[in-house]
Every structure is written in C-alpha cells, then in structure tokens.
Design an enzyme around this catalytic site. Structure first.
Site, PDB file in Angstrom:
ATOM      1  N   ILE A 156       0.840  -1.191   0.000  1.00  0.00           N
ATOM      2  CA  ILE A 156       0.000   0.000   0.000  1.00  0.00           C
ATOM      3  C   ILE A 156       0.885   1.255   0.000  1.00  0.00           C
ATOM      4  O   ILE A 156       1.623   1.515   0.958  1.00  0.00           O
ATOM      5  CB  ILE A 156      -0.967  -0.001   1.217  1.00  0.00           C
ATOM      6  CG1 ILE A 156      -1.816  -1.288   1.212  1.00  0.00           C
ATOM      7  CG2 ILE A 156      -1.830   1.263   1.207  1.00  0.00           C
ATOM      8  CD1 ILE A 156      -2.578  -1.583  -0.089  1.00  0.00           C
ATOM      9  N   GLU A 363      -1.366   0.144 -10.141  1.00  0.00           N
ATOM     10  CA  GLU A 363      -2.703   0.611 -10.568  1.00  0.00           C
ATOM     11  C   GLU A 363      -3.230  -0.203 -11.751  1.00  0.00           C
ATOM     12  O   GLU A 363      -3.867   0.320 -12.658  1.00  0.00           O
ATOM     13  CB  GLU A 363      -2.717   2.113 -10.821  1.00  0.00           C
ATOM     14  CG  GLU A 363      -2.517   2.886  -9.529  1.00  0.00           C
ATOM     15  CD  GLU A 363      -2.922   4.322  -9.578  1.00  0.00           C
ATOM     16  OE1 GLU A 363      -3.849   4.657 -10.323  1.00  0.00           O
ATOM     17  OE2 GLU A 363      -2.307   5.109  -8.846  1.00  0.00           O
TER      18      GLU A 363
HETATM   19  N1  COS Z   1     -16.576   0.997 -13.762  1.00  0.00           N
HETATM   20  C1  COS Z   1     -17.781   0.598 -13.301  1.00  0.00           C
HETATM   21  N2  COS Z   1     -18.097  -0.700 -13.120  1.00  0.00           N
HETATM   22  C2  COS Z   1     -17.167  -1.620 -13.409  1.00  0.00           C
HETATM   23  C3  COS Z   1     -15.895  -1.271 -13.888  1.00  0.00           C
HETATM   24  C4  COS Z   1     -15.617   0.111 -14.065  1.00  0.00           C
HETATM   25  N3  COS Z   1     -14.444   0.536 -14.519  1.00  0.00           N
HETATM   26  N4  COS Z   1     -15.181  -2.382 -14.090  1.00  0.00           N
HETATM   27  C5  COS Z   1     -15.967  -3.412 -13.744  1.00  0.00           C
HETATM   28  N5  COS Z   1     -17.170  -2.948 -13.333  1.00  0.00           N
HETATM   29  C6  COS Z   1     -18.323  -3.715 -12.890  1.00  0.00           C
HETATM   30  C7  COS Z   1     -18.768  -4.690 -13.978  1.00  0.00           C
HETATM   31  O1  COS Z   1     -19.696  -4.068 -14.857  1.00  0.00           O
HETATM   32  C8  COS Z   1     -19.393  -5.796 -13.185  1.00  0.00           C
HETATM   33  O2  COS Z   1     -20.694  -5.414 -12.788  1.00  0.00           O
HETATM   34  P1  COS Z   1     -21.901  -6.474 -12.713  1.00  0.00           P
HETATM   35  O3  COS Z   1     -21.562  -7.385 -11.575  1.00  0.00           O
HETATM   36  O4  COS Z   1     -23.076  -5.633 -12.469  1.00  0.00           O
HETATM   37  O5  COS Z   1     -21.895  -7.174 -14.044  1.00  0.00           O
HETATM   38  C9  COS Z   1     -18.536  -5.852 -11.931  1.00  0.00           C
HETATM   39  O6  COS Z   1     -17.929  -4.557 -11.801  1.00  0.00           O
HETATM   40  C10 COS Z   1     -17.471  -6.915 -12.015  1.00  0.00           C
HETATM   41  O7  COS Z   1     -16.727  -6.655 -13.194  1.00  0.00           O
HETATM   42  P2  COS Z   1     -15.862  -7.767 -13.948  1.00  0.00           P
HETATM   43  O8  COS Z   1     -16.671  -9.021 -14.058  1.00  0.00           O
HETATM   44  O9  COS Z   1     -15.327  -7.162 -15.190  1.00  0.00           O
HETATM   45  O10 COS Z   1     -14.720  -7.993 -12.870  1.00  0.00           O
HETATM   46  P3  COS Z   1     -13.437  -8.903 -12.921  1.00  0.00           P
HETATM   47  O11 COS Z   1     -13.351  -9.623 -11.627  1.00  0.00           O
HETATM   48  O12 COS Z   1     -13.399  -9.699 -14.187  1.00  0.00           O
HETATM   49  O13 COS Z   1     -12.232  -7.829 -12.916  1.00  0.00           O
HETATM   50  C11 COS Z   1     -10.672  -6.220 -13.767  1.00  0.00           C
HETATM   51  C12 COS Z   1     -12.089  -6.795 -13.814  1.00  0.00           C
HETATM   52  C13 COS Z   1      -9.603  -7.214 -14.172  1.00  0.00           C
HETATM   53  C14 COS Z   1     -10.690  -5.054 -14.752  1.00  0.00           C
HETATM   54  C15 COS Z   1     -10.374  -5.692 -12.336  1.00  0.00           C
HETATM   55  O14 COS Z   1     -10.256  -6.753 -11.428  1.00  0.00           O
HETATM   56  C16 COS Z   1      -9.129  -4.839 -12.264  1.00  0.00           C
HETATM   57  O15 COS Z   1      -9.158  -3.668 -12.617  1.00  0.00           O
HETATM   58  N6  COS Z   1      -8.000  -5.424 -11.806  1.00  0.00           N
HETATM   59  C17 COS Z   1      -6.797  -4.674 -11.583  1.00  0.00           C
HETATM   60  C18 COS Z   1      -6.819  -4.127 -10.211  1.00  0.00           C
HETATM   61  C19 COS Z   1      -5.766  -3.123 -10.012  1.00  0.00           C
HETATM   62  O16 COS Z   1      -5.666  -2.144 -10.742  1.00  0.00           O
HETATM   63  N7  COS Z   1      -4.966  -3.343  -8.985  1.00  0.00           N
HETATM   64  C20 COS Z   1      -3.921  -2.435  -8.681  1.00  0.00           C
HETATM   65  C21 COS Z   1      -3.938  -2.174  -7.246  1.00  0.00           C
HETATM   66  S1  COS Z   1      -4.770  -0.774  -6.813  1.00  0.00           S
HETATM   67  S2  COS Z   1      -3.318   0.521  -6.746  1.00  0.00           S
END
Ligand code: COS
Length: 385
Positions: A156, A363
C-alpha cells in the site's frame, strides 16, 4: 508543443517545475539511497497549494480537475518518481471520498487533504488479490453501530505515513465483486497496525507498506456509498487515477530525455559531440516523438475526464498503457545513449529506469489495461451491430 494552457494552468506547471528543480532534484539520490519518505518536500507541496488542485472549492480546494492534476504530476515526475508517487497516490486514495463520499465525509476529510495536513492511501491489493481485485479476503462485518475489519492489505503506497485510508473489504464473501464495500479508516484506530515496509527496486522515496486489520472497529458511518458498492468505487477510482500514472510516465521520460540530450551534447567521441552522430540522433528523435505523443494523449484523456464523461475506463487504460510503455522505453534508451555513464549512479537516468518499471505494474498491470481496453472494444462493437 504548445498546449495553450491557461494562466492558472501555467502557474501550476511553473510552481511544480520550480519545486521539482529546486527542492526535489538536489535530494532525489539521497532519498533513493536511504529509502527515505520525503516529508520536507510534502510540506513544500502543501504550502504551494498543490494538494488543493482537484478538490472542490467548497472543501478548501482549487476546484480544478484531472487536467491540472496531471500537469503537476508530470512536472514532479520529471525530477523524481518516488516523490510523485507519494503525491499521485494521495489523489488515488482521495477519489473514493471525492466520487462516492457522503456530504458529511467530504466535509470531514477533504479540507485536511486539500491543505496537505493529512495524506491518504488507497488499500485494495492483498497478498492473494492483485490483478484479481474481486478476490480480496479482508472482511468487514457490521456489529451494532460498527464495522469490524479483519485482514491484510499489501503493497500500500503511503502506508504508515498517511493518516486516512480508503479500504476495500468484503461485506458479503458469497457475492464476489458485488459483496465488496469501501471504508474510511483512520490511522490510530485500535486494531489497525502496519506490517512490513517493502525494500523496492525503484520509487524508493515512496512508502510501500502492509496494513493489518485485527478486529479493527470503525463507526458504521465510515462506509463509502453503501454495502456492495466497493468494487465499483475501486474501479471508478482507478479509472480516474490511471491518467495520473500515465502523467508520471510522461514526466520521468521527459526527465530522462533531457539528461540524455545534455549528455549527448557534451560527450565527445571520434572528435565530435555524440549528438552529431545519426545513430544517437535517431534514438533521441524517437524518444522526443514518443514523449510528445504520450503527453498529447494524457492531456486529451484528462480533459475528457473533466468533461464529465461517464465511462472513462477504456480511455484511461489507453492513456496509462501507452504513456507508461513509453516511459519504460525512453528511460532504457536514455541509459543506452549515455552508455557506461548512464549505468552509473552519478547520473539520474539509472534511477529513472529503475523507477519507471513500476508504472507498468501498479494501478493495474499493463496486461490488465489491455484486458480493460479489449473488453470495452467488445462492448462497443456489439452496440454498433
Ligand atoms: N466501472 C464501473 N463498473 C465496473 C468497472 C468500471 N471501470 N469495471 C468493472 N465494473 C463492474 C462490472 O460491470 C461488473 O458489474 P456487474 O456485476 O453488475 O456485471 C462488476 O464490476 C465486475 O466486473 P468484472 O466481471 O469485469 O470484474 P473482474 O473480476 O473480471 O475484474 C478487472 C475486472 C480485471 C478489470 C479488475 O479486477 C481490475 O481492474 N483489476 C486490476 C486491479 C488493479 O488495478 N490493482 C492495482 C492495485 S490498486 S493501486
């Protein structure tokens, strides 16, 4: 390129540039070597109102947007990515409150964030949940008027140094992404402690730490939005913040490019400054073209976000992936232009190259960004049919 910045935007750029040149560049090597958190610089950034940029005026901010924020991030990154990571991660941690916080939460937290008195950290990642953000295992259980948090957050940024933490935890483990919720946890809350401080390849001036929650009780009012909204809060937060990571890429690439050009003018081989050799010129030309393309993209996407566009996932992923891949390539090439000197710690580019690597990882890895872009393309093309 002239991006026709307004007077206010020029002021932000010049303020950040001056701090970068006068306060950050002279100490960056020492901060990197000692892995020291840059509190003195944070104070200067606060005094210069740079923490106020994207906070609305009613909460003590300057009421500006992503565009002005990326200008500041770019300039700080030109001097030191470790310092700019602390600054940019503060915005990352603030977005959940800014985008989804209640009026009460905004009034309570944003003024101190705007003044730079209290730093913020965003806590999503866990030992077993990195790219798979929906796989987090930290739990938050409602007991009477309190949520009880248990679990460990990993890697973090601003961990230990920040006073305010926006934390994603599961309120219902059976619901997957829809069972996550977002919370505000303050440093000093009983049951909230800090674990391992990481020893990193780069961005060593920034703090990267483990957060440990053991029966940590927080008032139920500290939930952001409502139960089940945590994954959306996290995703929208990242959508808003990723352009800033791209801006870090533009800044570090610009810093490395300037160092390489200066070196190439001064370094003589075969009786000439090496900048006279076409092999070197072509490398510098590619670097210049890539940086300008990345900058134009980052500025455009930041403006798109500020226009109030609802779905910015694809655009911010494109901005992040392009500009950070440019940062990696340009910093590696800057070392190459400078040859043996570039590899030595006397020059800034070896640090810049080490620092740049994280931009392709944090990120959301650049592979995850490509997934986000790909998924958006599938949706868009389905709509058109
Ligand atoms: N904005 C709004 N809603 C979103 C969204 C976004 N950008 N991305 C996903 N959602 C919603 C989807 O529409 C879905 O909604 P429903 O349940 O109503 O269908 C829900 O969230 C789950 O989405 P999804 O099935 O696409 O989730 P996944 O588990 O497949 O994950 C990724 C999607 C891979 C894009 C996500 O896990 C991710 O961004 N991972 C990287 C995390 C990251 O950046 N980590 C770094 C640490 S933080 S510094």
């Amino acid at each position: 390129m002239d991006y026709f910045l307004t007077e206010e935007q020029l002021m932000i750029r010049d303020t950040a540039r001056q701090i970068a040149d006068e306060k950050i560049a002279p100490v960056r090597t020492e901060l990197d070597e000692k892995e020291e958190f840059p509190w003195d610089i944070i104070k200067v950034l606060a005094q210069s109102d740079l923490f106020r940029i994207f906070i609305p005026e009613e909460y003590g901010g300057l009421g500006m947007g992503s565009f002005e924020l990326v200008i500041a991030v770019e300039e700080l990154s030109r001097a030191c990515l470790g310092v700019s990571t602390t600054y940019a991660a503060n915005a990352l941690g603030t977005y959940p409150i800014l985008l989804y916080g209640s009026e009460g939460q905004k009034k309570k937290y944003l003024p101190n964030i705007a003044s730079g008195e209290r730093l913020v950290a965003f806590a999503l990642t866990e030992p077993n949940a990195g790219s798979d953000a929906a796989g987090i295992q930290t739990t938050a259980k409602l007991e009477g008027s309190e949520y009880v948090l248990n679990g460990t957050k990993q890697w973090i940024t601003n961990g230990g140094e920040a006073e305010i933490y926006t934390v994603i935890a599961m309120t219902d483990k059976n619901k997957g992404a829809r069972g996550a919720s977002a919370f505000i946890v303050e440093k000093g809350t009983p049951g909230f402690s800090f674990g391992k401080k990481e020893n990193k390849m780069g961005i060593r001036a920034s703090s990267t730490r483990e957060l440990i929650f053991q029966d940590c009780r927080i008032p139920k009012e500290n939930i952001i939005a409502k139960e089940g909204m945590g994954f959306i809060v996290a995703m929208k937060t990242l959508d808003n913040s990723r352009t800033g990571v791209g801006a870090q890429g533009v800044g570090v690439a610009q810093g490395a490019f300037e160092a390489a050009v200066n070196f190439a003018r001064e370094r003589h081989q075969f009786g000439h400054p090496i900048i006279g050799f076409q092999a070197v010129q072509h490398m510098l030309a590619d670097m210049a073209a890539q940086i300008e393309a990345a900058r134009a993209l980052i500025y455009s996407v930041a403006k798109y976000i500020d226009s109030g566009a609802k779905d910015i996932s694809k655009e911010s992923a494109i901005a992040k992936v392009f500009a950070t891949d440019v940062a990696m390539k340009v910093t590696v090439d800057a070392v190459q232009v400078m040859g043996g000197s570039g590899y030595m710690k006397e020059y800034p580019v070896e640090k810049m190259m080490r620092d740049a690597k994280i931009l392709q990882i944090y990120e959301g890895t650049n592979q995850i960004q490509r997934n986000v872009i790909g998924q958006a393309l599938i949706k868009e093309t389905a709509k058109k049919k």
